[in-house]
Structure formats: structure tokens, C-alpha cells
Design a protein around this motif. Structure first.
Motif, PDB file in Angstrom:
ATOM      1  N   SER A   1       0.093  -1.137  -0.313  1.00 27.65           N
ATOM      2  CA  SER A   1       0.121   0.126  -0.182  1.00 27.65           C
ATOM      3  C   SER A   1       0.980   0.788  -0.231  1.00 27.65           C
ATOM      4  CB  SER A   1      -1.112   0.241   1.447  1.00 27.65           C
ATOM      5  OG  SER A   1      -1.769   0.584   1.321  1.00 27.65           O
ATOM      6  N   GLY A   2       0.487   2.493   0.660  1.00 24.64           N
ATOM      7  CA  GLY A   2       0.845   3.557   0.082  1.00 24.64           C
ATOM      8  C   GLY A   2      -0.242   4.930   0.524  1.00 24.64           C
TER       9      GLY A   2
ATOM     10  N   CYS B   1       5.747   6.225  -5.387  1.00 29.63           N
ATOM     11  CA  CYS B   1       7.285   6.583  -6.075  1.00 29.63           C
ATOM     12  C   CYS B   1       8.333   7.653  -5.451  1.00 29.63           C
ATOM     13  CB  CYS B   1       7.368   6.458  -7.672  1.00 29.63           C
ATOM     14  SG  CYS B   1       6.148   7.944  -8.179  1.00 29.63           S
ATOM     15  N   GLU B   2       7.196   8.182  -5.040  1.00 29.15           N
ATOM     16  CA  GLU B   2       7.599   9.212  -4.190  1.00 29.15           C
ATOM     17  C   GLU B   2       7.131   9.084  -2.449  1.00 29.15           C
ATOM     18  OE1 GLU B   2       5.605  12.005  -7.042  1.00 29.15           O
ATOM     19  OE2 GLU B   2       4.701   9.939  -6.358  1.00 29.15           O
TER      20      GLU B   2
ATOM     21  N   ASN C   1      -6.664   6.944  -6.919  1.00 29.58           N
ATOM     22  CA  ASN C   1      -5.117   5.755  -7.395  1.00 29.58           C
ATOM     23  C   ASN C   1      -4.400   6.343  -8.112  1.00 29.58           C
ATOM     24  OD1 ASN C   1      -8.776   5.732  -8.559  1.00 29.58           O
ATOM     25  ND2 ASN C   1      -8.198   3.860  -8.208  1.00 29.58           N
ATOM     26  N   TYR C   2      -3.804   7.344  -7.211  1.00 31.49           N
ATOM     27  CA  TYR C   2      -2.456   7.221  -7.800  1.00 31.49           C
ATOM     28  C   TYR C   2      -1.399   6.452  -7.582  1.00 31.49           C
ATOM     29  CZ  TYR C   2       2.200  10.127  -7.969  1.00 31.49           C
ATOM     30  OH  TYR C   2       3.555  10.491  -7.783  1.00 31.49           O
ATOM     31  N   ASN C   3      -1.085   6.512  -9.111  1.00 26.79           N
ATOM     32  CA  ASN C   3       0.181   5.516  -9.319  1.00 26.79           C
ATOM     33  C   ASN C   3      -0.315   4.096 -10.080  1.00 26.79           C
ATOM     34  OD1 ASN C   3       3.282   4.899  -7.606  1.00 26.79           O
ATOM     35  ND2 ASN C   3       2.640   6.940  -8.682  1.00 26.79           N
ATOM     36  N   SER C   4      -1.788   4.818 -10.427  1.00 27.20           N
ATOM     37  CA  SER C   4      -2.720   4.078 -10.650  1.00 27.20           C
ATOM     38  C   SER C   4      -2.937   2.259 -10.271  1.00 27.20           C
ATOM     39  CB  SER C   4      -2.650   3.673 -12.625  1.00 27.20           C
ATOM     40  OG  SER C   4      -2.068   4.673 -13.394  1.00 27.20           O
TER      41      SER C   4
END
Length: 406
Positions: free
Chosen positions: A291-292, A328-329, A363-366
Motif C-alpha cells: 500500500s502507500g 514512487c515518492e 488511484n495515484y500510480n494507477s
């Protein structure tokens, strides 16, 4: 709920996963109503922006709650969940007059928070019952990002603008039925809240046909062991006494309204995530989960703390970990946190995940949004399915092949 129940739910429904304990929501609702039992006319409007799943709205409706909404979409969800329009309170900020008019046509209680819209609305609809949101210029919250009652806030009509406000009401002959304030979340000192309440009482004296006073909410819940929280019982004792006295002064029995969101659902929520990788670097041991901040952004956005447990091996030897996500961040849930020894495949549980967690997911990063489960009467009920690739494509319109060629 016990750790074994959560592990079983993660196995049954997959991870990441949001789980909500219905019994905890009920107990928080009862705690608040009991604290203000000395008030004859009390109304709880759940602030649904905290967690807007229709099943949760239905659960709170059965408890007797009304709804506090901030958008026309929330109003529509409330109606879909079975709430009567008169049980829905609409407090927008910065929306168009057209949206307010649309909601008015639904029979919902309107709350207006700026002079421009107030005058326009009152001129067109002088007979529609309206509540006015006052900014008391009081910092009652513990987090600057979520304190909304201070002098620099975009919310509410300044208490110093009362003469102008009263003139608009008199000129338009508006039907003002309520006065509202909301100082912000994480109230630490009830004396500050009571001070703000006195400002609201003074403002209310300018309006002769009120039916209710709405004190917002922002009650703090504990995020860790021995953490401080709003003393609801003490606030209930002091504010009830003062409110009842004001009703006598005003010459009419008014309804006292609160709009709790976090208070009702935060502690009822659990976020479950699987450990993908345990990564040792020169200075840190990272536990990387599936997750993120696309699923739980509060630690990154607010700097909030969520207690994290290894529910797969809760009695293991404790070690220090930085729990991170797969975005990715920079995507850090906790730095140097003491947690029972973590192995790849373990399930970590983030507590206090009921409020402003799924509702702020993206839905960040899809990535897909997770499923939601309601723990009710000893069983897990799926109340939102895990998203699929088809959900990502929904509403997207690809270019025709010929147009896509540059």
C-alpha cells in the motif's frame, strides 16, 4: 475486535483492506448522547466526509443520526442511504449559488458561510429556512491544518461582521433558523471550546426565530497509549448547563446540534496491509507494504500517527522499523517505530483508520483502491469491493487509432 479476526478477514478478502467495527461506532455514538443527556433536544449529525460508505451511513441512520454534508454529492449519497431530507445538513464552502439552489430544492437544511451568497440567496429565497455559519476567531484545534475557526480561515462569516450580516437579514427578510460554528479538529482544551460557545450564544441573540444552535465538532480521539483526548463527559456537563441556561434567556427551547465525524468512526477503523519486503540498509530497517499514501495519506498529509501492530506475530520480539509504501515518492507511514519482529508476508494493522482514510484514497500510480469490510455481529460483511482494472478504465475515452498517430 481481536487480532485473529483481522488476520482472518485479510485472508478472506485480501489486502490492503479497510475494516470497520460497528460496535465501536455504536459505543461512541452512545457515549456522546449520554454526555449530553441533560439537554432535552439533542441532535447528532454525522460528518460523512470522514467516511462516506453507504453501509456506514445506513448504520448511523439506524442509530438515530442525521448527516452533515459538504457537497451535493454527499447529499445525494445521504438520500440514497435512506435519510429524510430534513435529517441532512448542508454546509458547503466556496461552492456556486447554483449548487446551493439545487440542494435547496431537495428539502435539505442549508448552512451559508459568506455574506455574498447570503445576500444573493436571501434576495431570491427569503422564505427558505437558512442557518448561518459564524467564524468565532478561536483556535480550538491542536493541528493548524485542520483548525478552521481562526481569523485567517476561509470558513464562516466573521463574528466581527455581525452588523453587516444582520443588515442583510433585515433587508431581505430572510428566515434564519440556526447559527453554526466549527472551530476545527483535535480539540484539546474544552475551556477554549466553551469560550467559542459563548461567542455563538452572543451572536444568536441577534436572531429572534432560531430553532437550533450547531456547535460543530472536532473532538479529539486518542491515537496511542495514554494519548490525550477531548473530555466529552466534562464538556457535556458544562456545555449542557450553559446551553439550558441560554434557552431560558432566549425564551425558547432550542435544539443542540453536533457534527462528529472522526469521533464516531476513527477508532472503529483498521487498515490491514501485507509486508512485501523487509529491507536492511546501512542505517534503517524498512518494512515495505502493499500500500502507500494512495490508500492512507494522513501520516504524510497531516503528520498524523497511526499505531501499527504486527497482527501476524503480535508477541514477537520488538524491533525498530520504518514502515513505507510502494509509491514512487517519499511514502513513509512511520519512522523508527517499535513493532513486533516483522517478516515478509506478515499483516500489519494500522489503528484509528476509520476517519479520513479511505475517504481520501486515490488511484495515484494507477493503483486500485482497497476493499472495505464492516464487522457486524461477529461477521465480516463486504461493503465495497476491491477495485479492478476495469474500474480504472471506466469513464476514460481512448482516441481513435487514426487520431492517436502523430
Amino acid at each position: 475486535m481481536q487480532s485473529k479476526d483481522l488476520v482472518q478477514l485479510a485472508e478472506q478478502f485480501g489486502s490492503p483492506l479497510y475494516v470497520y467495527d460497528a460496535e465501536k461506532i455504536q459505543s461512541q455514538y452512545n457515549r456522546l448522547t449520554k454526555a449530553f443527556s441533560k439537554v432535552d433536544k439533542l441532535r447528532i449529525n454525522y460528518a460523512m466526509k470522514a467516511l462516506s460508505n453507504v453501509a456506514i451511513l445506513q448504520l448511523l441512520r439506524e442509530m438515530g443520526s442525521g448527516l452533515d454534508t459538504v457537497s451535493i454529492q454527499e447529499v445525494l449519497l445521504g438520500l440514497h442511504a435512506g435519510y429524510e431530507p430534513e435529517k441532512i445538513f448542508y454546509t458547503p464552502n466556496g461552492v456556486s449559488l447554483e449548487e446551493i439552489e439545487e440542494v435547496t430544492a431537495m428539502g435539505v437544511q442549508i448552512n451559508i458561510d459568506n455574506l455574498s451568497i447570503l445576500e444573493q440567496f436571501g434576495t431570491k429565497y427569503p422564505n427558505v429556512p437558512v442557518c448561518i455559519r459564524i467564524n468565532p476567531h478561536v483556535m480550538a484545534g491542536g493541528n493548524a491544518n485542520i483548525s478552521v475557526g481562526h481569523i485567517d480561515s476561509k470558513f464562516g462569516i466573521s463574528v466581527h461582521q455581525l452588523p453587516h450580516l444582520v443588515r442583510i437579514v433585515e433587508n431581505t427578510k430572510m428566515n434564519i433558523v440556526g447559527i453554526h460554528m466549527h472551530t476545527g479538529s483535535d480539540i484539546l482544551d474544552i475551556e477554549v471550546f466553551l469560550y467559542a460557545a459563548e461567542i455563538l450564544f452572543d451572536a444568536a441573540k441577534n436572531f429572534k426565530n432560531l430553532e437550533f444552535l450547531d456547535f460543530g465538532s472536532g473532538f479529539k480521539v486518542p491515537y496511542k497509549k495514554d494519548d490525550i483526548e477531548t473530555d466529552i463527559e466534562e464538556l457535556g456537563k458544562k456545555l449542557s448547563k450553559r446551553f439550558n441556561a441560554f434557552c431560558v434567556e432566549y425564551g425558547k427551547e432550542l435544539t443542540l446540534i453536533f457534527e462528529p465525524g472522526k469521533f464516531l468512526v476513527s477508532e472503529a477503523g483498521f487498515f490491514l496491509a501485507k509486508v512485501n519486503v523487509v529491507k536492511q540498509t546501512t542505517s534503517t530497517v524498512f518494512a515495505g507494504i502493499d500500500s502507500g499514501f494512495n490508500h492512507l495519506i494522513r501520516p504524510m498529509f497531516y503528520g498524523s500517527q497511526h499505531h501499527i501492530e504486527n497482527i501476524s506475530h503480535p508477541k514477537g520480539k520488538e524491533r525498530f522499523y520504518s514502515v513505507v509504501g510502494y509509491i514512487c515518492e517519499t511514502d513513509t507511514f512511520a519512522n523508527n517505530r517499535k513493532i513486533a519482529e516483522i517478516k515478509e508476508g506478515d499483516i500489519l494493522c494500522f489503528r484509528n483508520a476509520g476517519a479520513y482514510c479511505f475517504s481520501m484514497a486515490s488511484n495515484y500510480n494507477s493503483r486500485y483502491k482497497p476493499a472495505e469490510v464492516l464487522w457486524l455481529s461477529g461477521e465480516g460483511h463486504l461493503i465495497r469491493a476491491h477495485e479492478t482494472f476495469e474500474d480504472l478504465l471506466k469513464n476514460q475515452i481512448p482516441l481513435p487509432v487514426s487520431a492517436a498517430t502523430v
